[in-house]
Design a protein around this motif. Structure first.
Motif, short mmCIF file in Angstrom:
data_model
loop_
_atom_site.label_atom_id
_atom_site.label_comp_id
_atom_site.label_asym_id
_atom_site.label_seq_id
_atom_site.Cartn_x
_atom_site.Cartn_y
_atom_site.Cartn_z
N PHE A 226 -54.58 -17.68 -55.27
CA PHE A 226 -54.31 -16.46 -56.01
C PHE A 226 -55.12 -15.31 -55.45
O PHE A 226 -56.27 -15.49 -55.07
CB PHE A 226 -54.64 -16.65 -57.50
CG PHE A 226 -53.89 -17.80 -58.11
CD1 PHE A 226 -52.58 -17.63 -58.51
CD2 PHE A 226 -54.48 -19.04 -58.25
CE1 PHE A 226 -51.87 -18.68 -59.05
CE2 PHE A 226 -53.78 -20.09 -58.80
CZ PHE A 226 -52.47 -19.92 -59.20
N SER A 227 -54.49 -14.17 -55.41
CA SER A 227 -55.14 -12.97 -54.88
C SER A 227 -55.74 -12.18 -56.03
O SER A 227 -55.13 -12.03 -57.10
CB SER A 227 -54.11 -12.11 -54.14
OG SER A 227 -54.66 -10.86 -53.84
N ASN B 253 -51.25 -8.32 -59.83
CA ASN B 253 -51.17 -8.06 -61.27
C ASN B 253 -50.71 -9.30 -62.04
O ASN B 253 -50.68 -9.29 -63.25
CB ASN B 253 -50.19 -6.92 -61.55
CG ASN B 253 -50.72 -5.60 -61.06
OD1 ASN B 253 -51.92 -5.39 -61.00
ND2 ASN B 253 -49.83 -4.70 -60.69
N LEU B 254 -50.35 -10.36 -61.31
CA LEU B 254 -49.89 -11.60 -61.94
C LEU B 254 -51.08 -12.47 -62.32
O LEU B 254 -52.08 -12.52 -61.62
CB LEU B 254 -48.99 -12.38 -60.99
CG LEU B 254 -47.70 -11.71 -60.56
CD1 LEU B 254 -46.99 -12.54 -59.51
CD2 LEU B 254 -46.80 -11.50 -61.77
N THR B 255 -50.94 -13.18 -63.43
CA THR B 255 -51.97 -14.14 -63.82
C THR B 255 -51.73 -15.45 -63.09
O THR B 255 -50.65 -15.69 -62.53
CB THR B 255 -51.92 -14.40 -65.34
OG1 THR B 255 -50.68 -15.05 -65.65
CG2 THR B 255 -52.06 -13.11 -66.14
N ALA B 256 -52.71 -16.33 -63.13
CA ALA B 256 -52.55 -17.66 -62.54
C ALA B 256 -51.39 -18.39 -63.22
O ALA B 256 -50.60 -19.07 -62.57
CB ALA B 256 -53.85 -18.45 -62.67
N GLU B 257 -51.28 -18.24 -64.52
CA GLU B 257 -50.17 -18.87 -65.25
C GLU B 257 -48.82 -18.34 -64.77
O GLU B 257 -47.88 -19.11 -64.57
CB GLU B 257 -50.33 -18.62 -66.75
CG GLU B 257 -49.24 -19.27 -67.58
CD GLU B 257 -49.40 -19.02 -69.07
OE1 GLU B 257 -48.47 -19.37 -69.80
OE2 GLU B 257 -50.44 -18.48 -69.49
N ASP B 258 -48.72 -17.03 -64.55
CA ASP B 258 -47.48 -16.44 -64.03
C ASP B 258 -47.11 -17.05 -62.69
O ASP B 258 -45.95 -17.41 -62.46
CB ASP B 258 -47.61 -14.92 -63.85
CG ASP B 258 -47.77 -14.16 -65.15
OD1 ASP B 258 -47.32 -14.67 -66.20
OD2 ASP B 258 -48.34 -13.06 -65.11
N CYS B 259 -48.08 -17.15 -61.80
CA CYS B 259 -47.83 -17.68 -60.46
C CYS B 259 -47.40 -19.14 -60.51
O CYS B 259 -46.42 -19.53 -59.86
CB CYS B 259 -49.07 -17.53 -59.58
SG CYS B 259 -49.50 -15.82 -59.24
#
Length: 77
Positions: free
Chosen positions: A56-57, A61-67
């Motif tokens: 994860f970067s 703007n994405l959360t770890a859960e989103d990714c």
């Protein structure tokens, strides 16, 4: 004994994701929980023998859960 280049992970110790069976009829949250319960490490796995590592970067703007949700939705459509 074959190792991958990063973090001395042994390839034979990494789950082959195509062997993990998830019920596609369940809601996405339940599919994610099932995946997490069935895998040794949700951030490092193999797909058809090729190592996949999820990172994860901090600039996203994405959360770890989103990714993770996006990865699993694409794998288990």
């Amino acid at each position: 004994m074959q190792k991958c280049k990063s973090d001395d992970v042994k390839l034979e110790d990494v789950d082959e994701i195509t062997d993990i069976k998830i019920d596609r009829r369940k809601p996405s949250e339940e599919r994610i929980l099932a995946f997490l319960m069935k895998t040794k490490n949700p951030y490092i796995f193999k797909v058809n023998g090729r190592l996949v590592r999820i990172r994860f970067s901090e600039n996203s703007n994405l959360t770890a859960e989103d990714c993770l949700t996006n990865v699993l939705k694409n794998l288990y459509r």
